[in-house]
Design a protein around this motif. Structure first.
Motif, PDB file in Angstrom:
ATOM      1  N   ASN A   1     -32.982 -22.600  -5.255  1.00 15.87           N
ATOM      2  CA  ASN A   1     -31.714 -21.670  -5.085  1.00 15.87           C
ATOM      3  C   ASN A   1     -30.676 -22.329  -4.220  1.00 15.87           C
ATOM      4  N   GLY A   2     -30.709 -23.512  -4.174  1.00 22.20           N
ATOM      5  CA  GLY A   2     -29.794 -24.519  -3.349  1.00 22.20           C
ATOM      6  C   GLY A   2     -29.822 -24.486  -1.975  1.00 22.20           C
ATOM      7  N   SER A   3     -30.639 -23.973  -1.313  1.00 19.54           N
ATOM      8  CA  SER A   3     -31.043 -23.946   0.303  1.00 19.54           C
ATOM      9  C   SER A   3     -31.762 -24.906   0.826  1.00 19.54           C
ATOM     10  N   ALA A   4     -31.757 -25.249   1.919  1.00 17.41           N
ATOM     11  CA  ALA A   4     -32.576 -26.018   2.573  1.00 17.41           C
ATOM     12  C   ALA A   4     -33.831 -25.557   3.321  1.00 17.41           C
ATOM     13  N   ALA A   5     -34.948 -26.136   2.971  1.00 23.31           N
ATOM     14  CA  ALA A   5     -36.215 -25.432   3.425  1.00 23.31           C
ATOM     15  C   ALA A   5     -37.189 -26.457   3.581  1.00 23.31           C
ATOM     16  N   GLU A   6     -38.124 -26.449   4.642  1.00 24.97           N
ATOM     17  CA  GLU A   6     -39.169 -27.402   4.877  1.00 24.97           C
ATOM     18  C   GLU A   6     -40.277 -26.424   5.100  1.00 24.97           C
ATOM     19  N   THR A   7     -41.490 -27.182   4.947  1.00 20.57           N
ATOM     20  CA  THR A   7     -42.858 -26.484   5.104  1.00 20.57           C
ATOM     21  C   THR A   7     -43.265 -26.751   6.735  1.00 20.57           C
ATOM     22  N   SER A   8     -43.780 -25.593   7.385  1.00 18.90           N
ATOM     23  CA  SER A   8     -44.147 -25.948   8.654  1.00 18.90           C
ATOM     24  C   SER A   8     -45.132 -26.970   9.012  1.00 18.90           C
ATOM     25  N   TYR A   9     -45.843 -27.147   8.013  1.00 18.95           N
ATOM     26  CA  TYR A   9     -47.046 -28.180   8.212  1.00 18.95           C
ATOM     27  C   TYR A   9     -46.597 -29.448   8.198  1.00 18.95           C
ATOM     28  N   SER A  10     -45.396 -29.813   7.404  1.00 21.53           N
ATOM     29  CA  SER A  10     -44.737 -31.073   7.424  1.00 21.53           C
ATOM     30  C   SER A  10     -43.969 -31.386   8.649  1.00 21.53           C
ATOM     31  N   VAL A  11     -43.589 -30.300   9.517  1.00 22.60           N
ATOM     32  CA  VAL A  11     -42.664 -30.604  10.701  1.00 22.60           C
ATOM     33  C   VAL A  11     -43.677 -30.439  11.894  1.00 22.60           C
ATOM     34  N   VAL A  12     -44.642 -29.575  11.980  1.00 23.36           N
ATOM     35  CA  VAL A  12     -45.599 -29.490  13.083  1.00 23.36           C
ATOM     36  C   VAL A  12     -46.992 -29.821  12.288  1.00 23.36           C
ATOM     37  N   PRO A  13     -47.458 -30.907  12.261  1.00 20.40           N
ATOM     38  CA  PRO A  13     -48.961 -31.091  11.709  1.00 20.40           C
ATOM     39  C   PRO A  13     -50.105 -30.378  12.395  1.00 20.40           C
ATOM     40  N   GLY A  14     -51.030 -30.055  11.386  1.00 21.61           N
ATOM     41  CA  GLY A  14     -52.420 -29.645  12.252  1.00 21.61           C
ATOM     42  C   GLY A  14     -51.960 -28.072  12.481  1.00 21.61           C
ATOM     43  N   ASP A  15     -52.952 -27.411  13.045  1.00 21.85           N
ATOM     44  CA  ASP A  15     -52.929 -25.999  13.236  1.00 21.85           C
ATOM     45  C   ASP A  15     -51.769 -25.426  13.722  1.00 21.85           C
ATOM     46  N   LEU A  16     -51.391 -24.265  13.406  1.00 22.16           N
ATOM     47  CA  LEU A  16     -50.273 -23.509  14.083  1.00 22.16           C
ATOM     48  C   LEU A  16     -50.386 -23.288  15.586  1.00 22.16           C
TER      49      LEU A  16
ATOM     50  N   ALA B   1     -41.500 -16.527  -5.571  1.00 24.23           N
ATOM     51  CA  ALA B   1     -40.241 -16.298  -6.681  1.00 24.23           C
ATOM     52  C   ALA B   1     -39.562 -15.055  -6.319  1.00 24.23           C
ATOM     53  N   ALA B   2     -40.306 -13.923  -5.951  1.00 26.77           N
ATOM     54  CA  ALA B   2     -39.641 -12.703  -5.761  1.00 26.77           C
ATOM     55  C   ALA B   2     -38.980 -12.664  -4.427  1.00 26.77           C
ATOM     56  N   VAL B   3     -39.755 -13.220  -3.404  1.00 23.59           N
ATOM     57  CA  VAL B   3     -39.082 -13.231  -2.173  1.00 23.59           C
ATOM     58  C   VAL B   3     -37.948 -14.039  -1.988  1.00 23.59           C
ATOM     59  N   ALA B   4     -37.917 -15.346  -2.799  1.00 26.04           N
ATOM     60  CA  ALA B   4     -36.828 -16.282  -2.601  1.00 26.04           C
ATOM     61  C   ALA B   4     -35.506 -15.597  -3.179  1.00 26.04           C
ATOM     62  N   ALA B   5     -35.660 -14.972  -4.413  1.00 25.92           N
ATOM     63  CA  ALA B   5     -34.900 -14.131  -5.227  1.00 25.92           C
ATOM     64  C   ALA B   5     -34.023 -13.262  -4.423  1.00 25.92           C
ATOM     65  N   ASP B   6     -35.003 -12.446  -3.376  1.00 19.61           N
ATOM     66  CA  ASP B   6     -34.348 -11.528  -2.712  1.00 19.61           C
ATOM     67  C   ASP B   6     -33.480 -12.016  -1.516  1.00 19.61           C
ATOM     68  N   LEU B   7     -34.165 -13.249  -1.086  1.00 15.73           N
ATOM     69  CA  LEU B   7     -33.350 -13.944   0.138  1.00 15.73           C
ATOM     70  C   LEU B   7     -31.956 -14.214  -0.411  1.00 15.73           C
ATOM     71  N   LYS B   8     -32.066 -14.896  -1.349  1.00 13.98           N
ATOM     72  CA  LYS B   8     -30.553 -15.170  -1.959  1.00 13.98           C
ATOM     73  C   LYS B   8     -29.725 -13.901  -2.301  1.00 13.98           C
ATOM     74  N   LYS B   9     -30.116 -13.025  -3.151  1.00 15.17           N
ATOM     75  CA  LYS B   9     -29.518 -11.770  -3.269  1.00 15.17           C
ATOM     76  C   LYS B   9     -28.764 -11.185  -2.111  1.00 15.17           C
ATOM     77  N   ARG B  10     -29.671 -10.987  -1.029  1.00 15.31           N
ATOM     78  CA  ARG B  10     -29.054 -10.450   0.325  1.00 15.31           C
ATOM     79  C   ARG B  10     -28.449 -11.280   1.245  1.00 15.31           C
ATOM     80  N   ASN B  11     -28.070 -12.467   0.725  1.00 20.60           N
ATOM     81  CA  ASN B  11     -27.495 -13.499   1.633  1.00 20.60           C
ATOM     82  C   ASN B  11     -28.259 -13.655   2.894  1.00 20.60           C
ATOM     83  N   VAL B  12     -29.466 -14.076   2.885  1.00 21.66           N
ATOM     84  CA  VAL B  12     -30.191 -14.076   4.042  1.00 21.66           C
ATOM     85  C   VAL B  12     -30.308 -15.955   4.386  1.00 21.66           C
ATOM     86  N   VAL B  13     -30.685 -16.534   3.357  1.00 15.23           N
ATOM     87  CA  VAL B  13     -30.274 -18.151   3.511  1.00 15.23           C
ATOM     88  C   VAL B  13     -29.394 -18.733   2.562  1.00 15.23           C
ATOM     89  N   ARG B  14     -28.377 -19.208   3.110  1.00 17.19           N
ATOM     90  CA  ARG B  14     -27.182 -19.611   2.375  1.00 17.19           C
ATOM     91  C   ARG B  14     -27.352 -20.951   1.962  1.00 17.19           C
TER      92      ARG B  14
END
Length: 203
Positions: free
Chosen positions: A67-82, A190-203
């Motif tokens: 949808n054109g927004s910047a996103a990263e996985t948490s495991y790539s930012v902070v490796p290992g267990d949460l 897919a359903a979540v990302a579509a709603d995030l974009k539709k409701r202007n949550v992640v620009r």
């Protein structure tokens, strides 16, 4: 006086009750001005199973990026267990430049078994006596195809602003009898990302 037999008619549309694609059962967007859209989010999958966590994060991150927004996985930012320490997690995400965090978890799994007698349009002859009824339905008591188990999986997703600690959006997805975990995760993402974009949550 003749007795009337009341018969409950059940119509089953093939496949319609067996598998239902994941969808957002509900979603909410915070109308408060403080809940401004975020521009760079980290996706966090709350589960103790690392493989499932990575699958959840990979799927939603990919959909948000589509949808054109910047996103990263948490495991790539902070490796290992949460981290068990929320303060440490917050510091790490702010240091990495994220202004938003999207978290998802399995909110519940329920199993329900029901008996499907099929479709009856008229009163058949075997309803004429208890013994003909007995003879007809006795075999079905051991027929597994007349018993169906419906599994419902609910996944909750929330989106927060990291610094302001404001809940921006929340959603609950629901799926009946998912065919596979990987397919379920992708469809929910897919359903979540579509709603995030539709409701202007992640620009």
């Amino acid at each position: 006086m003749r007795k009337r037999i009341a018969v409950v008619c059940v119509v089953v549309v093939a496949g319609a009750l067996l598998v239902a694609a994941p969808k957002l059962k509900s979603s909410w967007r915070n109308p408060d001005p403080a809940a401004a859209p975020v521009s760079k989010v980290v996706v966090v999958g709350f589960t103790s199973e690392q493989a499932t966590r990575r699958s959840m994060e990979d799927a939603l991150t990919a959909e948000i990026r589509k949808n054109g927004s910047a996103a990263e996985t948490s495991y790539s930012v902070v490796p290992g267990d949460l981290s068990k320490d929320p303060a440490a997690a917050k510091a790490a995400l702010i240091a990495a430049g994220f202004d938003g965090v999207v978290m998802l978890r399995v909110a519940g799994v329920t199993n329900e078994q029901s008996w499907d007698p099929g479709y009856i349009s008229v009163v058949p002859a075997y309803y004429g006596s208890p013994w003909s009824y007995w003879g007809h339905y006795y075999p079905y008591a051991w027929d597994p195809y007349y018993f169906r188990t419906y599994t419902t999986v609910r996944i909750e997703t929330v989106a927060y602003a990291v610094s302001g600690e404001v809940l921006i959006w929340s959603g609950l997805s629901e799926s009946t009898n998912p065919s596979s975990v990987s397919k379920l995760i992708k469809q929910v993402a897919a359903a979540v990302a579509a709603d995030l974009k539709k409701r202007n949550v992640v620009r």
